[in-house]
Design a protein around this motif. Structure first.
Motif, short mmCIF file in Angstrom:
data_model
loop_
_atom_site.label_atom_id
_atom_site.label_comp_id
_atom_site.label_asym_id
_atom_site.label_seq_id
_atom_site.Cartn_x
_atom_site.Cartn_y
_atom_site.Cartn_z
N LEU A 188 0.82 -1.21 0.00
CA LEU A 188 0.00 0.00 0.00
C LEU A 188 0.85 1.26 0.00
O LEU A 188 0.57 2.21 -0.74
CB LEU A 188 -0.94 -0.01 1.21
CG LEU A 188 -1.82 1.23 1.42
CD1 LEU A 188 -2.71 1.48 0.20
CD2 LEU A 188 -2.68 1.06 2.68
N ASP A 189 1.91 1.30 0.83
CA ASP A 189 2.72 2.52 0.89
C ASP A 189 3.40 2.80 -0.45
O ASP A 189 3.53 3.95 -0.86
CB ASP A 189 3.71 2.47 2.04
CG ASP A 189 4.65 1.26 2.00
OD1 ASP A 189 4.47 0.39 1.13
OD2 ASP A 189 5.54 1.18 2.87
N ALA A 190 3.81 1.75 -1.15
CA ALA A 190 4.49 1.93 -2.43
C ALA A 190 3.53 2.45 -3.50
O ALA A 190 3.84 3.41 -4.22
CB ALA A 190 5.11 0.62 -2.88
N VAL A 191 2.38 1.83 -3.60
CA VAL A 191 1.42 2.23 -4.63
C VAL A 191 0.85 3.62 -4.33
O VAL A 191 0.73 4.47 -5.21
CB VAL A 191 0.28 1.20 -4.75
CG1 VAL A 191 -0.74 1.64 -5.80
CG2 VAL A 191 0.84 -0.18 -5.11
N LYS A 202 6.71 9.27 4.00
CA LYS A 202 5.58 10.12 4.41
C LYS A 202 4.27 9.35 4.28
O LYS A 202 3.40 9.42 5.16
CB LYS A 202 5.52 11.39 3.56
CG LYS A 202 4.35 12.31 3.95
CD LYS A 202 4.28 13.54 3.09
CE LYS A 202 3.16 14.47 3.54
NZ LYS A 202 1.83 13.81 3.60
N MET A 203 4.11 8.60 3.18
CA MET A 203 2.89 7.85 2.99
C MET A 203 2.75 6.77 4.07
O MET A 203 1.65 6.52 4.58
CB MET A 203 2.86 7.22 1.60
CG MET A 203 1.54 6.55 1.25
SD MET A 203 0.09 7.65 1.39
CE MET A 203 0.44 8.83 0.08
N SER A 204 3.84 6.15 4.45
CA SER A 204 3.80 5.15 5.52
C SER A 204 3.30 5.77 6.82
O SER A 204 2.51 5.16 7.55
CB SER A 204 5.18 4.53 5.72
OG SER A 204 5.55 3.75 4.61
N ARG A 205 3.77 6.98 7.11
CA ARG A 205 3.32 7.66 8.33
C ARG A 205 1.83 7.97 8.26
O ARG A 205 1.10 7.80 9.24
CB ARG A 205 4.12 8.94 8.56
CG ARG A 205 5.57 8.70 8.95
CD ARG A 205 6.20 9.97 9.50
NE ARG A 205 6.21 11.05 8.51
CZ ARG A 205 7.19 11.26 7.64
NH1 ARG A 205 8.24 10.45 7.61
NH2 ARG A 205 7.12 12.27 6.79
N VAL A 212 -5.43 6.96 5.67
CA VAL A 212 -5.56 6.32 4.36
C VAL A 212 -6.59 5.21 4.42
O VAL A 212 -6.63 4.44 5.39
CB VAL A 212 -4.19 5.75 3.89
CG1 VAL A 212 -4.33 5.04 2.55
CG2 VAL A 212 -3.16 6.87 3.79
N LYS A 213 -7.42 5.14 3.38
CA LYS A 213 -8.39 4.06 3.27
C LYS A 213 -8.09 3.23 2.03
O LYS A 213 -7.72 3.78 0.99
CB LYS A 213 -9.82 4.61 3.19
CG LYS A 213 -10.32 5.24 4.48
CD LYS A 213 -11.77 5.70 4.34
CE LYS A 213 -12.28 6.31 5.63
NZ LYS A 213 -13.69 6.75 5.51
#
Length: 262
Positions: A188-191, A202-205, A212-213
């Motif tokens: 999910l964090d990569a996509v 940042k997306m992982s955080r 995030v949904k």
């Protein structure tokens, strides 16, 4: 009347079990009092939990109400099976808000904020369709008086509120941006970082902070697996649909086509 624990046995997430229990409580009310009951507005993920539960219970029926077929947020209206669905009283109201929006562009957040400023909770508000010079909102019938009597401005812009029919709904044009990208994995964090243009850290955080949904369900695990057709949303930033897998690049990365929806 029925065994709630048995019907809820397949639900393992606490919030899913709470929702399921709420739905079954509504079903018990219908069976006991022979009166129509309506759920809060549910997103597609929640509908997927609720609808199968209702379908397992004899002597009741239900229908979905969201004002138009493609509505994202819908109420489930539950009623005794001997009633004809088209004769069951509607549990939603639709309003158009007109105002002088030419000099101040208002967003979905502005209209939602105005409604919640009246003391309304998100669960009684359905889809909000925003256009350049008006907006249309769907709401639970229980809060009709509050909207009709108290909603007079949105972000300092005076508005006129009028009830409209389902046939008057105008679907807003959805802006799409195609993104051709490559990712190391379908995490999910990569996509999501590719789709929203953020760093993976940042997306992982954001994921860990439950911003995030994935397919309308809050996902807090950055390593959650994403599949073709999935929808990723980040609070306040729109959505990304995982449209297509175009194979493997020369460097061994997965080539994806994403669509950014705003």
């Amino acid at each position: 009347m029925f065994d709630q624990d048995k019907l809820l046995n397949h639900l393992h997430r606490e919030e899913d079990r709470v929702l399921g229990s709420h739905i079954l409580d509504k079903c018990e009310q219908v069976l006991k009092y022979h009166k129509t009951q309506a759920t809060d507005f549910l997103n597609p993920y929640q509908v997927e939990i609720a609808a199968p539960l209702i379908e397992q219970i004899a002597e009741i029926n239900f229908k979905k109400e969201g004002a138009y077929p493609a509505a994202e947020r819908k109420r489930l209206v539950i009623f005794p099976e001997y009633l004809f669905p088209d004769l069951v009283e509607k549990q939603i109201k639709i309003y158009q808000l007109d105002g002088n929006f030419a000099f101040q562009k208002l967003t979905h957040r502005d209209f939602l904020g105005a409604l919640m400023g009246l003391g309304l909770q998100r669960k009684v508000i359905g889809d909000i369709l925003v256009h350049s010079d008006f907006a249309q909102i769907v709401a639970a019938v229980e809060v009709a008086d509050i909207i009709e009597l108290k909603l007079d401005k949105v972000h300092q812009v005076p508005v006129e509120v009028k009830e409209i029919d389902e046939s008057d709904i105008v679907r807003p044009t959805q802006h799409e941006k195609e993104i051709l990208t490559t990712v190391a994995s379908m995490r999910l964090d990569a996509v999501a970082s590719s789709g929203f243009g953020d760093s993976r850290n940042k997306m992982s955080r954001d994921i860990e902070n439950e911003k995030v949904k994935l397919n309308w369900k809050v996902e807090s695990d950055p390593a959650a697996e994403v599949e073709i057709g999935d929808l990723i949303s980040v609070r306040g930033r729109g959505r990304v649909k995982v449209e297509d897998d175009r194979g493997i690049s020369n460097k061994g990365r997965i080539k994806l086509t994403l669509k950014r929806l705003t």
